[in-house]
Design an enzyme around this catalytic site. Structure first.
Site, PDB file in Angstrom:
ATOM      1  N   GLU A  67      34.108  30.541  53.557  1.00  0.00           N
ATOM      2  CA  GLU A  67      34.479  29.109  52.962  1.00  0.00           C
ATOM      3  C   GLU A  67      33.755  28.216  54.019  1.00  0.00           C
ATOM      4  OE1 GLU A  67      36.738  31.354  53.338  1.00  0.00           O
ATOM      5  OE2 GLU A  67      37.928  31.577  51.374  1.00  0.00           O
ATOM      6  N   PHE A 129      53.457  32.880  50.676  1.00  0.00           N
ATOM      7  CA  PHE A 129      52.272  33.658  51.002  1.00  0.00           C
ATOM      8  C   PHE A 129      51.074  32.691  50.708  1.00  0.00           C
ATOM      9  CE2 PHE A 129      48.708  36.269  49.624  1.00  0.00           C
ATOM     10  CZ  PHE A 129      48.427  36.875  50.760  1.00  0.00           C
ATOM     11  N   GLN A 130      50.417  32.641  52.020  1.00  0.00           N
ATOM     12  CA  GLN A 130      49.042  31.560  51.770  1.00  0.00           C
ATOM     13  C   GLN A 130      49.464  30.356  51.729  1.00  0.00           C
ATOM     14  OE1 GLN A 130      46.006  33.667  49.397  1.00  0.00           O
ATOM     15  NE2 GLN A 130      45.442  34.932  51.198  1.00  0.00           N
ATOM     16  N   LYS A 179      49.362  25.677  42.419  1.00  0.00           N
ATOM     17  CA  LYS A 179      49.131  26.487  41.317  1.00  0.00           C
ATOM     18  C   LYS A 179      49.830  26.043  39.820  1.00  0.00           C
ATOM     19  CE  LYS A 179      47.969  31.370  40.414  1.00  0.00           C
ATOM     20  NZ  LYS A 179      48.131  32.635  41.021  1.00  0.00           N
ATOM     21  N   MET A 492      21.304  26.109  75.076  1.00  0.00           N
ATOM     22  CA  MET A 492      21.527  24.861  75.678  1.00  0.00           C
ATOM     23  C   MET A 492      22.653  25.171  77.007  1.00  0.00           C
ATOM     24  SD  MET A 492      20.827  21.963  75.581  1.00  0.00           S
ATOM     25  CE  MET A 492      20.096  21.273  74.292  1.00  0.00           C
TER      26      MET A 492
END
Ligand code: TPP
Lengths: 577, 179
Positions: A67, A129-130, A179, A492
């Protein structure tokens, strides 16, 4: 669009129909003119993916491999096209994986609409969940965000999201959709958002302020402009050029302002900031009027504030009133759209040239050339330098390429030496300095401007932060060119360790895999060069390729980037070695 | 601008949005500014909410922070004012054992002198309410503490400004522009 088709689209859009929330998401995106988005599916966003499947002839979803890659790809797309980038993810880890990209877009003012799935609304707050509070998590790094729990609210929320993302000072917004809202039904009707009463995207330029600015500029003996991304975001490149040329003002740019005016323009005096050019950094503390345009006086630009341009009167053009006096006290602030403000300024300016003053920049450039630039781009030592790779790319692409750089030494070299001829050609993570940005951003950039050559310049460290996006390149066949400048160090950081930590190279040396083999594993043409004789041909072959191409250049391990304004030092204490 | 740290009242006119409090507090938190008090309520305009926030900062900070608030999409207007530019008050409640009213006759005098009000009395306890300036509330609390306080609670400052806010004008202008 002609009025006929416009009326037709409006007709279609305003015809009410009974559809699901998830279909409304997709139809809303299409109504906003979105034809591509980047994302990754999962439980809480599956209904929307199901609709994307049905609408795939109208809207193309690019499956990234992470993602974070989706967010950066959407950023790359937005930065090169000037349109809104769209990223989509599921709830929980999908949503949190977007956060780095959102934060990057926030600090670099990139218009992004992120859509995340969320658990059923009756489960909110139950540690389902999630389930994660992505609205809470993303609040400090979004321009605006909201959660939608009813199907009927989806079109309005998305319309507002697009409006806020792209209007005024652009930025990322996030819409979290439960949802049940996705599976619920609504009477769909899409009406683009035309305004939000609590929000003034573009304050109107006050002519009196423009006059005050013009008076200061006309009276100046040693004026200097520093422009930033506000010029590009405001599509004010032509207006800026006209102002610079009429008033004869030496003009420098911040890292995100790069490419708004061609590098070779005689009044373009280079980059300011920590690894900017010698002359503009030094002479910031000698100019009598400093004109900042669409930039925000980041600390990497100003160095020590107490000794930044103290002798100068400061004029600040910006669309965002919160930037005025935030870091540097201004004498005249012109708040408004950069295109409009500069257009108003132009006729008030006296035509001038400041030859002697411009010569001071040229003299300092000559010093920088002798001490630094020459060795970077025309090295005689054995090892390859990052600078000569950039010079080759300039020659092969004739300065037409969009350069997407990651973060580190190679980024500074890319911005310093790329020969920009076209605006929106420097796509890099400026404000957040996000390693891992370039590979996915290059994918988005190429898709946002298929006719342009897109070359990603990446360090061996940052490359491995989102290397999984090679999978996206393989699958979509997007012909991006990837150059990894491999110094086998987190260069760097190693440079800082060398300069400020007595060469204690704590965790910066890297044992790298065989990058060419990895690229080939994804069926991407790949080559490695480590000798100067091979470089020109390799770059030529890469640019000539119609496909994606990976080029690894093994460069000198312990080269440093100069000039440098050490942290906490004044810009006029810029070091050449 | 003055570098002296003073008490400033920040007033926000906002849309009623669940996430806004989070945005508002994040702006203070990022800058390590302690919120002395925060109150939200309906404002004089229907559907417009008002935050009254008290912080101890310099004027330069106040000016910057107000611009950060105005930048938030759902903030309609933001202002800062010194104590002198506002009319303000705080209120508090004390819950005290009823028996003390009879055992300690002095308490009755304290109540009378402090201009506080008895809200309710029952067999076990009585509740006293007082509004006024912080120092008045503090001195009442000290006086009553001697006898024992069962519960004490003080609400955040509420304040109106002496000058006009002109938020209605702004909303009217928006409506006219969009119609
Ligand atoms: C996500 C992230 N982690 C850490 C850093 C700190 N950092 C800045 S530059 C740098 C080194 C980058 O190394 P490399 O990608 O090899 O590029 P080079 O500097 O060698 O060109 C690091 C670790 C960062 N900018 N971003």
């Amino acid at each position: 669009m002609n009025t006929q088709t416009e009326n037709k689209t409006q007709e279609v859009a305003s015809k009410t129909m009974r559809i699901s929330g998830s279909e409304a998401v997709v139809r809303s995106l299409i109504a906003e003119g979105v034809d591509i988005l980047y994302g990754y599916p999962g439980g809480a966003i599956m209904p929307v993916y199901d609709e994307l499947f049905k609408f795939q002839d109208q809207i193309h979803h690019v499956l990234t491999r992470h993602e974070q890659g989706a967010a950066h790809a959407a950023q790359g797309y937005a930065r090169i096209s000037g349109k809104v980038g769209v990223a989509m993810a599921t709830s929980g880890p999908g949503a949190t994986n977007l956060v780095t990209g959102i934060a990057d877009a926030q600090i670099d003012s990139t218009p992004l609409v992120c859509i995340t799935g969320q658990v059923f609304s009756h489960l909110l707050g139950s540690d389902a969940f999630q389930e994660t509070d992505i609205v809470g998590i993303s609040t400090p790094v979004t321009k605006w965000n909201c959660q939608v729990t009813k199907a009927a609210d989806i079109p309005k929320a998305l319309a507002k999201a697009f409006y806020i993302a792209k209007s005024g000072r652009p930025g990322p917004v996030l819409v979290d959709i439960t949802k049940d809202a996705q599976v619920g039904e609504l009477d769909f009707e899409y009406e683009p958002c035309k305004g939000v009463r609590s929000y003034i995207p573009v304050p109107k330029t006050n002519p009196a302020d423009v006059q005050a600015a013009a008076d200061l500029i006309n009276a100046a003996k040693k004026p200097m402009i520093v422009w930033g991304q506000g010029v590009i975001l405001g599509k004010a490149e032509e207006e800026l050029k006209a102002v610079i040329e009429k008033a004869g003002i030496p003009s420098a740019w911040t890292i995100l302002g790069a490419s708004a005016i061609p590098t070779s323009h005689p009044l373009n005096i280079g980059m300011v900031g920590m690894h900017g050019n010698y002359a503009p950094n030094k002479l910031t503390n000698e100019c009598d009027v400093l004109i900042a345009i669409g930039m925000r006086f980041d600390d990497r630009v100003t160095g020590k504030l107490d000794s930044y341009a103290k002798q100068a009167k400061v004029i600040h053009f910006d669309i965002d009133p919160a930037e005025v006096d935030k870091n540097v006290k201004t004498d005249v602030a012109v708040i408004g759209d950069s295109k409009d403000s500069l257009a108003q300024l132009l006729p008030l300016l006296e035509a001038k040239s400041h030859e002697a003053w411009l010569q001071e920049f040229k003299d300092l450039y000559a010093i920088e050339f002798e001490k630094v630039i020459k060795h970077d781009i025309h090295p005689v030592k054995e090892g390859l330098t990052m600078g000569e790779v950039l010079r080759q790319i300039n020659e092969e692409t004739k300065g037409q390429a969009a350069i997407v750089s990651d973060v580190g030494q190679h980024q500074m070299i890319a911005c310093r030496y790329a020969d920009f001829k076209v605006t929106k050609s420097n796509i890099t993570s400026g404000g957040l300095g996000t390693m891992g940005f370039a590979l996915p951003a290059a994918i988005g950039a190429k898709m946002g401007a298929p006719d342009r050559e897109v070359v990603a310049i990446i360090g061996d460290g940052g490359y491995q932060m989102n290397i999984q996006e090679l999978g996206t390149i393989f699958q979509t066949k997007v012909p991006v060119k990837i150059v990894v400048l491999n110094n086998e160090f987190l260069g760097m950081v190693r440079q800082w360790q060398q300069l400020f930590f007595d060469k204690r190279y704590a965790s910066t040396e890297m044992t790298n895999p065989d990058f060419v083999t990895i690229a080939k594993g994804y069926h991407i043409d790949a080559k490695r060069v480590s000798k100067r004789e091979e470089l020109a041909d390799a770059v030529k072959e890469m640019i000539a390729s119609e496909n994606s191409y990976f080029l690894e250049v093994c460069v000198e391990k312990e080269d440093n980037v100069f000039p440098m304004v050490p942290t906490g030092a004044s810009v006029s204490d810029v070091r050449l070695s | 601008m003055n570098e002296e740290i003073k008490s400033y009242t920040i007033s926000l006119y906002t849309e009623n949005n669940i996430g806004l409090l989070n945005r508002v507090s994040a702006i203070f938190q990022r800058r390590h500014i302690n919120i002395e008090s925060l109150t939200t309520s309906q404002s004089e305009i229907d559907d417009v909410f008002r935050f009254v926030i008290v912080v101890n900062i310099t004027e330069a900070q106040a000016a910057k922070i107000v611009r950060q608030f105005e930048k938030q999409v759902e903030v309609i207007r933001a202002y800062y004012h010194t104590d002198e530019q506002t009319i303000y008050t705080e209120s508090c409640m004390f819950k005290i054992k009823s028996a003390l009213l009879f055992e300690e006759p002095q308490i009755q005098n304290i109540i009378k002198d402090s201009n506080s009000r008895i809200v309710t009395v029952n067999k076990e306890f009585f509740v006293l309410e007082k509004s006024g300036r912080r120092h008045e509330i503090e001195s009442l609390r000290r006086d009553l503490n001697v006898f024992g306080i069962m519960q004490f609670v003080r609400a955040g400052r509420i304040a109106v400004t002496k000058d006009e806010m002109r938020v209605t004008d702004m909303l009217m202008a928006f409506n006219n522009h969009n119609n």
